[in-house]
Structure formats: structure tokens, C-alpha cells
Design an enzyme around this catalytic site. Sequence first.
Site, short mmCIF file in Angstrom:
data_model
loop_
_atom_site.label_atom_id
_atom_site.label_comp_id
_atom_site.label_asym_id
_atom_site.label_seq_id
_atom_site.Cartn_x
_atom_site.Cartn_y
_atom_site.Cartn_z
N THR A 43 0.82 -1.22 0.00
CA THR A 43 0.00 0.00 0.00
C THR A 43 0.85 1.26 0.00
O THR A 43 2.00 1.25 0.46
CB THR A 43 -0.90 -0.01 1.26
OG1 THR A 43 -1.53 1.25 1.39
CG2 THR A 43 -0.09 -0.26 2.53
N ASP A 44 0.25 2.37 -0.44
CA ASP A 44 0.95 3.66 -0.35
C ASP A 44 1.03 4.17 1.09
O ASP A 44 1.79 5.09 1.39
CB ASP A 44 0.27 4.71 -1.25
CG ASP A 44 -1.19 4.99 -0.90
OD1 ASP A 44 -1.72 4.36 0.02
OD2 ASP A 44 -1.80 5.87 -1.57
N GLU A 45 0.23 3.56 1.99
CA GLU A 45 0.20 4.06 3.37
C GLU A 45 1.53 3.86 4.10
O GLU A 45 1.77 4.48 5.14
CB GLU A 45 -0.94 3.39 4.17
CG GLU A 45 -2.28 3.67 3.56
CD GLU A 45 -3.45 3.56 4.54
OE1 GLU A 45 -3.23 3.44 5.75
OE2 GLU A 45 -4.58 3.62 4.06
N TYR A 69 -1.96 -0.65 10.99
CA TYR A 69 -2.11 -1.30 9.68
C TYR A 69 -0.90 -1.00 8.79
O TYR A 69 -0.25 -1.91 8.27
CB TYR A 69 -3.40 -0.83 8.99
CG TYR A 69 -3.40 -1.12 7.49
CD1 TYR A 69 -3.50 -2.41 7.02
CD2 TYR A 69 -3.27 -0.08 6.56
CE1 TYR A 69 -3.48 -2.69 5.64
CE2 TYR A 69 -3.26 -0.34 5.19
CZ TYR A 69 -3.36 -1.65 4.74
OH TYR A 69 -3.33 -1.91 3.38
N LYS A 104 2.10 -3.45 7.27
CA LYS A 104 2.39 -3.62 5.84
C LYS A 104 3.84 -3.25 5.55
O LYS A 104 4.51 -3.89 4.74
CB LYS A 104 1.44 -2.76 5.00
CG LYS A 104 -0.02 -3.18 5.02
CD LYS A 104 -0.31 -4.54 4.40
CE LYS A 104 -0.13 -4.59 2.90
NZ LYS A 104 -0.56 -5.90 2.34
P1 NAD Z 1 -9.81 -7.29 2.01
O1 NAD Z 1 -9.81 -7.04 3.47
O2 NAD Z 1 -11.04 -6.96 1.23
O3 NAD Z 1 -9.49 -8.84 1.73
C1 NAD Z 1 -8.49 -9.52 2.41
C2 NAD Z 1 -8.65 -11.02 2.12
O4 NAD Z 1 -7.59 -11.71 2.81
C3 NAD Z 1 -9.97 -11.60 2.62
O5 NAD Z 1 -10.53 -12.44 1.64
C4 NAD Z 1 -9.56 -12.41 3.84
O6 NAD Z 1 -10.41 -13.52 4.10
C5 NAD Z 1 -8.15 -12.83 3.47
N1 NAD Z 1 -7.33 -13.12 4.66
C6 NAD Z 1 -7.15 -12.33 5.75
N2 NAD Z 1 -6.36 -12.96 6.64
C7 NAD Z 1 -6.01 -14.14 6.09
C8 NAD Z 1 -5.19 -15.21 6.51
N3 NAD Z 1 -4.58 -15.22 7.71
N4 NAD Z 1 -5.03 -16.28 5.69
C9 NAD Z 1 -5.65 -16.32 4.47
N5 NAD Z 1 -6.46 -15.34 4.04
C10 NAD Z 1 -6.63 -14.25 4.83
O7 NAD Z 1 -8.55 -6.53 1.44
P2 NAD Z 1 -8.36 -5.76 0.06
O8 NAD Z 1 -8.88 -4.38 0.18
O9 NAD Z 1 -8.83 -6.63 -1.04
O10 NAD Z 1 -6.76 -5.65 0.01
C11 NAD Z 1 -5.99 -6.70 -0.55
C12 NAD Z 1 -4.52 -6.35 -0.40
O11 NAD Z 1 -4.26 -5.13 -1.06
C13 NAD Z 1 -4.07 -6.16 1.04
O12 NAD Z 1 -2.78 -6.69 1.17
C14 NAD Z 1 -4.06 -4.63 1.22
O13 NAD Z 1 -3.11 -4.26 2.20
C15 NAD Z 1 -3.65 -4.19 -0.17
N6 NAD Z 1 -4.12 -2.87 -0.60
C16 NAD Z 1 -5.45 -2.54 -0.50
C17 NAD Z 1 -5.87 -1.30 -0.98
C18 NAD Z 1 -7.32 -0.90 -0.95
O14 NAD Z 1 -7.62 0.27 -1.27
N7 NAD Z 1 -8.24 -1.77 -0.59
C19 NAD Z 1 -4.92 -0.39 -1.52
C20 NAD Z 1 -3.58 -0.76 -1.55
C21 NAD Z 1 -3.19 -2.01 -1.10
O1 DAU Z 2 -4.16 4.01 0.57
C1 DAU Z 2 -4.38 2.63 0.43
C2 DAU Z 2 -5.23 2.14 1.57
O2 DAU Z 2 -6.55 2.60 1.33
C3 DAU Z 2 -5.22 0.62 1.73
O3 DAU Z 2 -3.91 0.21 2.05
C4 DAU Z 2 -6.20 0.18 2.83
O4 DAU Z 2 -6.24 -1.23 2.89
C5 DAU Z 2 -7.56 0.72 2.47
O5 DAU Z 2 -8.49 0.38 3.49
C6 DAU Z 2 -7.51 2.23 2.29
O6 DAU Z 2 -7.24 2.90 3.55
P1 DAU Z 2 -7.99 4.25 3.97
O7 DAU Z 2 -7.90 4.40 5.43
O8 DAU Z 2 -7.54 5.39 3.13
O9 DAU Z 2 -9.48 3.85 3.50
P2 DAU Z 2 -10.91 4.09 4.17
O10 DAU Z 2 -11.92 3.76 3.12
O11 DAU Z 2 -11.04 3.43 5.49
O12 DAU Z 2 -10.94 5.66 4.39
C7 DAU Z 2 -10.75 6.56 3.31
C8 DAU Z 2 -10.80 7.96 3.88
O13 DAU Z 2 -12.16 8.22 4.33
C9 DAU Z 2 -9.92 8.17 5.10
O14 DAU Z 2 -9.38 9.49 5.04
C10 DAU Z 2 -10.87 8.03 6.29
C11 DAU Z 2 -12.18 8.55 5.73
N1 DAU Z 2 -13.42 7.93 6.29
C12 DAU Z 2 -13.51 6.57 6.30
C13 DAU Z 2 -14.64 5.96 6.80
C14 DAU Z 2 -14.73 4.44 6.85
C15 DAU Z 2 -14.45 8.73 6.73
O15 DAU Z 2 -14.38 9.97 6.68
N2 DAU Z 2 -15.58 8.12 7.24
C16 DAU Z 2 -15.70 6.77 7.32
O16 DAU Z 2 -16.75 6.28 7.83
#
Ligand code: NAD
Ligand code: DAU
Length: 364
Positions: A132-134, A158, A162
Amino acid sequence: MILVTGGAGFIGSNFVLDWLAQSNEPVVNVDKLTYAGNLNNLLALQGRPEHIFVRVDIRDTAGIEALLNTHKPRAIVHFAAESHVDRSIHGPGEFISTNINGTFSMLEAARAYWTGLPEAECAGFRFLHVSTDEVFGSLGDADPAFSETTAYAPNSPYSASKAAADHLVRSYHHTYGLPTLTTNCSNNYGPYHFPEKLIPLMIANALAGKALPVYGDGKNVRDWLYVSDHCAAIRQVLQKGRCGETYNIGGWNEKTNLEVVHTLCAILDELKPNAGHASYREQIHFVTDRPGHDRRYAIDARKIERELGWKPVETFESGIKKTVQWYLDNQTWVAEVQSGAYQNWVEKNYNQRDTAVTTQDGKP
Ligand code: NAD
Ligand code: DAU
């Protein structure tokens, strides 16, 4: 064939669906099915023998190694993680265990398997770690976007977990020569996004007539990437990426949270107007901020474009319209994932937040 972890989650399931829409190369999909894993995301693959689902925890090193030896994949794409920042604040333990120990376990299993491969297959093997970019921390308004050389400065449990995982991946390349690739991506959105995250939560709450809880002043900035663009980028990195390298992936779509929520309200006002004809904007509530809330993320995605020829296809305007339409068309999916344990989470995360302001333009 390839092995994917976390393929029942949001990005993982989109990746598996896209992969099998474009090729017949089989996928072993390894997922523990936590609250975030949902086999309904993969219903379209019923009857496709190229999709092999296995319920295994990535921390089960022996179980993963056995799967690798049975299926002999040419690559691993590692998505599985705990992904929600707010949950990591309420309970960091599972993030440390899954994201750090889980990645360590995947690396150990991969190393043992890769070491035993015949020379030609050994050279072609890849371990692609999805990050992630975080990990880069938070930017000021005028700071340049994160590049691949930006120093790590994670701020939440988190992002720290990562970052630790990224370092382990790096070390396995440098120490053991494991052919790794790491991608650092910005905020994804699109189908099958769990409604605990900003965009799907706001759509679901708006339609249910509930408050739209914007944290703090709503001016935190995220860079938004449509999930199928992310999947295409990962395929490109897998195919052409240089081992040991990291690639930033972003959508060139910086938006404040308030802009995102206003856009969602405007699209919903058009596609599904409120019965009383009031705009969904009136449901916006400003609530207590997320502790340690990163102010701004921005991705400089020029390296992947220059070296691998990838750039996003969707604009924010096109992607967000498709996303809202998908949620309108798939309200049963939302209702199902919102039942049960999810209710306990909503109570924990939102009932303790003060509602500071309830106007649509952010003024007290
Ligand atoms: P998600 O939470 O929707 O899905 C995670 C999946 O991993 C689920 O299906 C869960 O059952 C599985 N999982 C969790 N723990 C496990 C374990 N111990 N063994 C096997 N499976 C397990 O997550 P996502 O949003 O799809 O993100 C996927 C990946 O991308 C993550 O590594 C996250 O850090 C990264 N990522 C997400 C975002 C985003 O915006 N969602 C952005 C950048 C990077
Ligand atoms: O940047 C990549 C990341 O983006 C991934 O690595 C994470 O897995 C993914 O969950 C996401 O993280 P964020 O914290 O940015 O996503 P989230 O959707 O939780 O929140 C987006 C923004 O919105 C953040 O600034 C918090 C805000 N927010 C979120 C929720 C859930 C609100 O204002 N209200 C809310 O109820």
C-alpha cells in the site's frame, strides 16, 4: 498456474475474476475467509475448473508449502491481509499476526518450494507482494507525491504491519535471491468493496437513510484507483517487472473525502432520488476524527508507466459512476455482508464517535 492469497477479498476477487476472464491459466485461490472474505464474489466462476479454492490460513506455513508442492504454481500473488485502518486502531494484534507473520510464513513456504524447483522453473518463478501507499506516511498539501524512493514512515498499526511485510519481502530477495516484486498502491474502489470502507459505506448508508459519517473536517486527501486498473497493473508487473523492484500504482485522482462524498450524493440524487426529493447531502454528518489520521496520500506512478507501459484507463468520473451503479444493482450482496458480525463492528466504530456537525457544506 498461479497461486493467489486473499482471493475472496475485495481486490483479490476482482483480480481472480479478471485473470480468468482473460486467460485459461488456472488459479489456486488461498483464503482463510475472515469477515472480509466472501465466496459470493466468485460465483461467476462456478463450473470453471481453472479456479481452485482452498480455505487455508497463510500463517500455516506447512499447509501453504503442501499446496505449492501439489499445484506447482509459476507465481504467487500475495493479497491476503487485514486491510482496514480503523480496525487496526481498535485491535492491532490481528494485523501484526496476519500481515507480518502471515507474509513471513508465505515467504518461508515460497523459499522452500522455489529452492527445490528445476533450474528453468526456478528462474521464471515470481513472488508478487501487494502493498500500500500508506507505508510512506502522510503528505503536506505542497509535498511531491510518493515515489518508489520515498522513505517509509507508517503511522497506523495497519500501515506499520504492511511496512514490516514489505521489508521482509525485500530481505528475502537480497538475502536468498527469491525473485520478488512489490507493488504499493493507492485507494482502490469498485465492485465487491466491503462496506466498512469510505465509498461503499457512504453508498450503503445513503440508500438506507442513515448518516454519512465524515471523519474530522473531511479534507483528508486520497488518490483513487478503479480496482480493474489495479488488477491490470499487477498483471503487468508480474509479466514484465524486474525482480527485487518496487512499483507504485496510482490513479492520478487526488480527492478530498468531502469531494468523494459529494460526488456520490450527486450520482445517487440522479440515479436513485430520495423519496422526499431531499439531496443525500443532507445526510452528511461530521464525526470525531480517526486517531493519527493521515492527511494526504498521492502516488507518483511514472515508473510503472515508463518501464512497464501501464497507466489507468478509468477516470474518477467514469469509475465512480460504474461503482455506484454496481452497488445499486447488487444490494443483496451488500445486505448479506452487512449481517451478523458486521453489525458489532458498526456499533464499536461509530457509536463512540461524537457527531460534531450535520450540515452538508462542513460549516458548524
Ligand atoms: P480485504 O480485506 O477486502 O481482503 C483480504 C482477504 O484476505 C480476505 O478475503 C480475507 O479472508 C483474506 N485473509 C485475511 N487474513 C487471512 C489469513 N490469515 N489467511 C488467508 N487469508 C486471509 O482486502 P483488500 O482491500 O482486497 O486488500 C488486498 C490487499 O491489497 C491487502 O494486502 C491490502 O493491504 C492491499 N491494498 C489494498 C488497498 C485498498 O484500497 N483496498 C490499496 C492498496 C493495497
Ligand atoms: O491508501 C491505500 C489504503 O486505502 C489501503 O492500504 C487500505 O487497505 C484501504 O483500506 C484504504 O485505507 P484508507 O484508510 O484510506 O481507506 P478508508 O476507506 O477506510 O478511508 C478513506 C478515507 O475516508 C480516510 O481518510 C478516512 C475517511 N473515512 C472513512 C470511513 C470508513 C471517513 O471519513 N468516514 C468513514 O466512515
